[in-house]
Design a protein around this motif. Structure first.
Motif, PDB file in Angstrom:
ATOM      1  N   THR A  75     -10.096  11.558  -4.505  1.00 23.26           N
ATOM      2  CA  THR A  75      -9.150  10.738  -3.712  1.00 23.26           C
ATOM      3  C   THR A  75      -8.807   9.476  -4.353  1.00 23.26           C
ATOM      4  O   THR A  75      -8.019   8.562  -3.958  1.00 23.26           O
ATOM      5  CB  THR A  75      -9.585  10.612  -2.394  1.00 23.26           C
ATOM      6  OG1 THR A  75     -10.732   9.997  -2.118  1.00 23.26           O
ATOM      7  CG2 THR A  75      -9.575  11.905  -1.526  1.00 23.26           C
TER       8      THR A  75
ATOM      9  N   GLU B 226      -2.258   7.434  -3.017  1.00 20.71           N
ATOM     10  CA  GLU B 226      -2.629   5.873  -2.747  1.00 20.71           C
ATOM     11  C   GLU B 226      -2.623   5.340  -3.909  1.00 20.71           C
ATOM     12  O   GLU B 226      -3.298   5.576  -4.802  1.00 20.71           O
ATOM     13  CB  GLU B 226      -3.922   6.056  -1.757  1.00 20.71           C
ATOM     14  CG  GLU B 226      -3.872   6.994  -0.565  1.00 20.71           C
ATOM     15  CD  GLU B 226      -5.086   6.700   0.101  1.00 20.71           C
ATOM     16  OE1 GLU B 226      -5.990   5.912  -0.427  1.00 20.71           O
ATOM     17  OE2 GLU B 226      -5.322   7.106   1.265  1.00 20.71           O
TER      18      GLU B 226
ATOM     19  N   TYR C 266       1.128   5.562  -0.211  1.00 18.75           N
ATOM     20  CA  TYR C 266       0.531   6.707   0.184  1.00 18.75           C
ATOM     21  C   TYR C 266       0.824   8.009  -0.635  1.00 18.75           C
ATOM     22  O   TYR C 266       2.211   8.047  -0.927  1.00 18.75           O
ATOM     23  CB  TYR C 266       0.689   6.836   1.520  1.00 18.75           C
ATOM     24  CG  TYR C 266       0.054   5.768   2.517  1.00 18.75           C
ATOM     25  CD1 TYR C 266      -1.305   5.426   2.450  1.00 18.75           C
ATOM     26  CD2 TYR C 266       0.904   4.760   3.103  1.00 18.75           C
ATOM     27  CE1 TYR C 266      -1.915   4.451   3.126  1.00 18.75           C
ATOM     28  CE2 TYR C 266       0.179   3.853   3.817  1.00 18.75           C
ATOM     29  CZ  TYR C 266      -1.004   3.696   3.914  1.00 18.75           C
ATOM     30  OH  TYR C 266      -1.598   2.641   4.692  1.00 18.75           O
ATOM     31  N   ASN C 267       0.183   9.017  -0.763  1.00 17.87           N
ATOM     32  CA  ASN C 267       0.367  10.211  -1.603  1.00 17.87           C
ATOM     33  C   ASN C 267       1.195   9.965  -2.828  1.00 17.87           C
ATOM     34  O   ASN C 267       2.285  10.434  -2.624  1.00 17.87           O
ATOM     35  CB  ASN C 267       0.972  11.156  -0.417  1.00 17.87           C
ATOM     36  CG  ASN C 267       1.320  12.511  -0.791  1.00 17.87           C
ATOM     37  OD1 ASN C 267       0.634  13.014  -1.738  1.00 17.87           O
ATOM     38  ND2 ASN C 267       2.361  13.117  -0.310  1.00 17.87           N
TER      39      ASN C 267
ATOM     40  N   THR D 128      -1.285   2.758   9.978  1.00 28.54           N
ATOM     41  CA  THR D 128      -2.553   3.307   9.642  1.00 28.54           C
ATOM     42  C   THR D 128      -3.329   2.393   8.821  1.00 28.54           C
ATOM     43  O   THR D 128      -4.827   1.878   9.448  1.00 28.54           O
ATOM     44  CB  THR D 128      -2.646   4.392   8.930  1.00 28.54           C
ATOM     45  OG1 THR D 128      -1.791   3.994   7.639  1.00 28.54           O
ATOM     46  CG2 THR D 128      -1.953   5.560   9.557  1.00 28.54           C
TER      47      THR D 128
ATOM     48  N   GLN E 276       0.997  -1.156   0.235  1.00 32.54           N
ATOM     49  CA  GLN E 276       0.042   0.101  -0.046  1.00 32.54           C
ATOM     50  C   GLN E 276       0.675   1.457  -0.070  1.00 32.54           C
ATOM     51  O   GLN E 276       1.796   1.360   0.799  1.00 32.54           O
ATOM     52  CB  GLN E 276      -0.994  -0.030   1.212  1.00 32.54           C
ATOM     53  CG  GLN E 276      -1.801   1.281   1.340  1.00 32.54           C
ATOM     54  CD  GLN E 276      -2.855   1.234   0.292  1.00 32.54           C
ATOM     55  OE1 GLN E 276      -3.500   0.585   0.041  1.00 32.54           O
ATOM     56  NE2 GLN E 276      -3.152   2.724  -0.218  1.00 32.54           N
TER      57      GLN E 276
END
Length: 459
Positions: free
Chosen positions: A151, A111, A108-109, A276, A106
């Motif tokens: 998103t 995603e 992120y930024n 997270t 996974q």
């Protein structure tokens, strides 16, 4: 190290925190500097049981996470035989985790999920792990507020993707090489010659070397994402597939580790990051008293009931086995008795048929008369009768010669059988009458007319 001029990351464990590893970066012979931090899940947390989680964050600010991996394996209860159950006193064994065929990284930024799928060659036995990264990962600049608030991932099923593959160098080596193998569009893959992208070196201080000359041929936007996937994927493959460990999935919960004499760092000195995506935003664990930290005693009634159930199961299996043995013995005995009855019945039928034929046809032609008188057989042993002594052979008579026959000679009786009685001396001064010889001459004129005696061929 392949070449000090190539970008290289070294994995080094932290001396203060066993769950933390620092990745040092070096290039062109520079001094290694901390670049990333590799954080593992805290096994003391109750949410971490039966899970494997690792995250790659920033070395200075560990709360900044670039990517993470969460694996929840399936468990299987091992099947034990009756002997193994008795050996363990009826206590059920612990479940065994099944290592999955792949995992998901996974990012992120932005995603993004990168699926890593493992496979094993049936011909060479080498293992490999494939993953794909889309060529376009960032949104196009837009003045629309709606576009900026979206998103969801930019990549879709129709987005062209670059295929990569980690390949194990050999069956007995833990070193790997990452290649770019081709492109994929809408599920259709096109294979290209393998191009080396990165190399993983296993050892006391593992390292990942990026082969920078070939990066110009990799047409993707998110170069940072590719770097995170390479580093994080290599470490997960090493821990789960190359060097598997039972404690990797934290099956037993919080393990009993040896206490260190050094003071444990507080949360203010090095804050513990809670992943997270793996465990969610959970509050920090509260410090329990020594009484609450003691392990809870096992549930005795439940264990006793399970032990009794397993013992009853073993006894039932033994009774079933004995019953099957008795039934098999009875079946064999019954079969032998039936064969004996059938044999007796067949013999009785033969005797009955023989008697019927004898009564119908009688015994005529069955009598072959009295036995002939045979001469007595000679004794096989040696006969004791005296064997007559063998006489010497009588030689054939000598042909008549020109010389006169001697009278009264013993030799004459032996050769000619014409001699007179034994012991009669021959006449003295015997001269035969002069007569012509019919044979050959035996002497010359020097003999004076004296006749010599013929020599025998035997003496």
């Amino acid at each position: 190290m392949l070449d000090e001029n190539l970008p290289t990351f070294f994995f080094r464990h932290s001396h203060n925190n066993p769950l933390l590893s620092i990745l040092y970066f070096t290039q062109n012979g520079s001094e290694p500097a901390p670049e990333y931090s590799l954080q593992r899940i805290n096994p003391d947390l109750p949410q971490s049981k039966n899970k494997y989680a690792v995250a790659l964050g920033d070395a200075g600010v560990q709360d900044v996470i670039f990517g993470e991996v969460l694996i929840e394996p399936e468990f299987q209860q091992p099947t034990l035989s009756a002997a193994e159950v008795r050996q363990q006193n009826g206590v059920p064994p612990l479940p065994v985790p099944l290592i999955p065929d792949g995992f998901t990284i996974q990012l992120y930024n932005p995603e993004q999920e990168v699926s890593v799928k493992g496979e094993k060659s049936t011909w060479t036995g080498k293992e490999s792990w494939e993953f794909e990264i889309p060529q376009q990962s960032f949104r196009m600049p837009s003045a629309s507020k709606v576009d900026r608030e979206q998103t969801n991932s930019v990549a879709s099923s129709l987005t062209p993707k670059i295929m990569f593959k980690w390949k194990r160098d050999s069956k007995f080596s833990k070193d790997m090489t990452c290649y770019m193998t081709g492109t994929s569009v809408g599920g259709r893959k096109s294979k290209d010659p393998d191009i080396t992208i990165a190399l993983y070196k296993h050892g006391k201080e593992s390292s990942v070397t990026i082969y920078e000359p070939n990066l110009q041929r990799v047409d993707i936007e998110d170069r940072k994402g590719l770097e995170v996937v390479l580093l994080l994927g290599a470490e997960v493959i090493r821990e789960i597939y190359l060097s598997p460990n039972r404690d990797s999935f934290n099956i037993a919960g919080a393990p009993n580790r040896r206490k260190n004499s050094r003071p444990t760092p507080t949360s203010s000195a090095s804050p513990t990051h809670v992943m997270t995506g793996a465990l969610g935003n959970l509050p920090p664990a509260k410090t329990n008293s020594p009484i609450t930290q003691q392990p809870t005693p096992p549930q005795e009634p439940r264990l006793d009931a399970e032990t009794i159930r397993l013992q009853a199961l073993v006894q039932q299996e033994e009774r079933d086995r004995e019953r099957r043995d008795r039934e098999e013995q009875k079946r064999i005995k019954r079969m032998l008795e039936e064969e004996e009855k059938e044999r007796n019945h067949r013999d009785a039928e033969i005797a009955k048929e023989t008697e019927r034929l004898r009564k119908q046809f009688g015994m005529e032609g069955q009598d072959f008369g009295p036995k002939p008188n045979l001469p007595p057989r000679p004794n096989a042993g040696p006969s004791r009768t005296q064997v007559p002594q063998l006489q010497p052979p009588v030689p054939p008579p000598r042909p008549v010669s020109a010389e006169p026959r001697p009278h009264g000679s013993g030799f004459g009786s032996w050769f000619h059988g014409l001699g007179s009685t034994t012991g009669t001396p021959p006449p003295q001064n015997y001269y035969p009458q002069t007569q012509p010889h019919s044979g050959r001459r035996r002497g010359g004129s020097a003999d004076g007319g004296k006749i010599q005696k013929k020599k025998s061929t035997f003496f």
